[in-house]
Design a protein around this motif. Structure first.
Motif, PDB file in Angstrom:
ATOM      1  N   LEU A 136      18.507  14.575 -13.401  1.00 27.02           N
ATOM      2  CA  LEU A 136      17.526  15.623 -13.696  1.00 27.02           C
ATOM      3  C   LEU A 136      17.618  16.079 -15.149  1.00 27.02           C
ATOM      4  O   LEU A 136      16.590  16.283 -15.813  1.00 27.02           O
ATOM      5  N   ASP A 137      18.821  16.224 -15.660  1.00 26.01           N
ATOM      6  CA  ASP A 137      19.011  16.620 -17.051  1.00 26.01           C
ATOM      7  C   ASP A 137      18.424  15.572 -17.992  1.00 26.01           C
ATOM      8  O   ASP A 137      17.693  15.902 -18.929  1.00 26.01           O
ATOM      9  N   LEU A 138      18.729  14.307 -17.728  1.00 26.30           N
ATOM     10  CA  LEU A 138      18.189  13.230 -18.554  1.00 26.30           C
ATOM     11  C   LEU A 138      16.657  13.226 -18.498  1.00 26.30           C
ATOM     12  O   LEU A 138      15.988  13.111 -19.523  1.00 26.30           O
ATOM     13  N   GLY A 139      16.112  13.375 -17.286  1.00 27.46           N
ATOM     14  CA  GLY A 139      14.658  13.389 -17.136  1.00 27.46           C
ATOM     15  C   GLY A 139      14.010  14.535 -17.891  1.00 27.46           C
ATOM     16  O   GLY A 139      12.952  14.370 -18.510  1.00 27.46           O
ATOM     17  N   ALA A 140      14.644  15.691 -17.885  1.00 26.78           N
ATOM     18  CA  ALA A 140      14.115  16.840 -18.615  1.00 26.78           C
ATOM     19  C   ALA A 140      14.172  16.585 -20.129  1.00 26.78           C
ATOM     20  O   ALA A 140      13.213  16.873 -20.850  1.00 26.78           O
TER      21      ALA A 140
END
Length: 194
Positions: A136-140
């Motif tokens: 999720l962090d990478l996607g954000a």
């Protein structure tokens, strides 16, 4: 040696099915012996106690899950990683090959589980939460996902939604409920079209 390994694998597979069907206290070595076609003494040879059996089962489940999640990271797109994770569970629920996460089921029984088993179950959830938070962090950061809160909070919500969708699919006896619930989860994370 290979017969022992095969017998051990058969015992673990049977125990997993029985746990998913009835929980930790929902089976005995006699149940496994009947299904696998061996004597209870043979089970005790491989797993001296039920705690040993279930701890080993959950440890192996954790290893398999970790390997599967690491394999998903071969896809560079975090949204596709999440979609593949959900697709795995949707397929397992639809064909009844793994209709429920064994660790999610055991987590509901943590107050009555032996500490060795509880430790393994909690470790599974920590790893899954960390993996989800990192995706999720990478996607954000890539602009592929829109988060309403921190990656950790989003990971906890994602995980709870997935396990709740498993429970709803089971409660309604309709595998398609899982996909209906989780599709909304992915939709919420997609960034708005510019």
């Amino acid at each position: 040696m290979s017969n022992q390994s095969t017998t051990s694998d058969d015992i673990l597979a049977c125990a997993r099915s029985l746990i998913v069907a009835g929980g930790y206290n929902g089976f005995s070595y006699a149940d496994i012996a009947e299904v696998v076609g061996i004597r209870k003494a043979s089970i005790h040879h491989h797993f001296p106690s039920k705690v040993d059996l279930v701890r080993t089962l959950v440890a192996r489940y954790r290893e398999e899950s970790a390997a599967g999640l690491v394999a998903l990271q071969a896809q560079p797109d975090p949204l596709e990683q999440l979609r593949s994770y959900l697709g795995y569970w949707e397929a397992c629920i639809a064909d009844a090959s793994a209709p429920f996460c064994v660790c999610a089921l055991l987590a509901s029984q943590l107050p009555v589980l032996p500490e060795d088993v509880s430790f393994e179950v909690r470790a599974h959830f920590r790893f899954l939460s960390e993996w989800l938070a990192s995706v999720l962090d990478l996607g954000a950061r890539q602009g592929r996902l829109t988060l309403a809160s921190t990656p950790w909070e989003e990971a906890e919500m994602f995980m709870a939604t997935v396990h709740g969708a498993m429970l709803s699919a089971r409660a309604f006896g309709k595998p398609e409920v899982f996909g209906t619930v989780t599709a909304q989860l992915l939709q919420r994370l997609k960034p708005a079209a510019v």
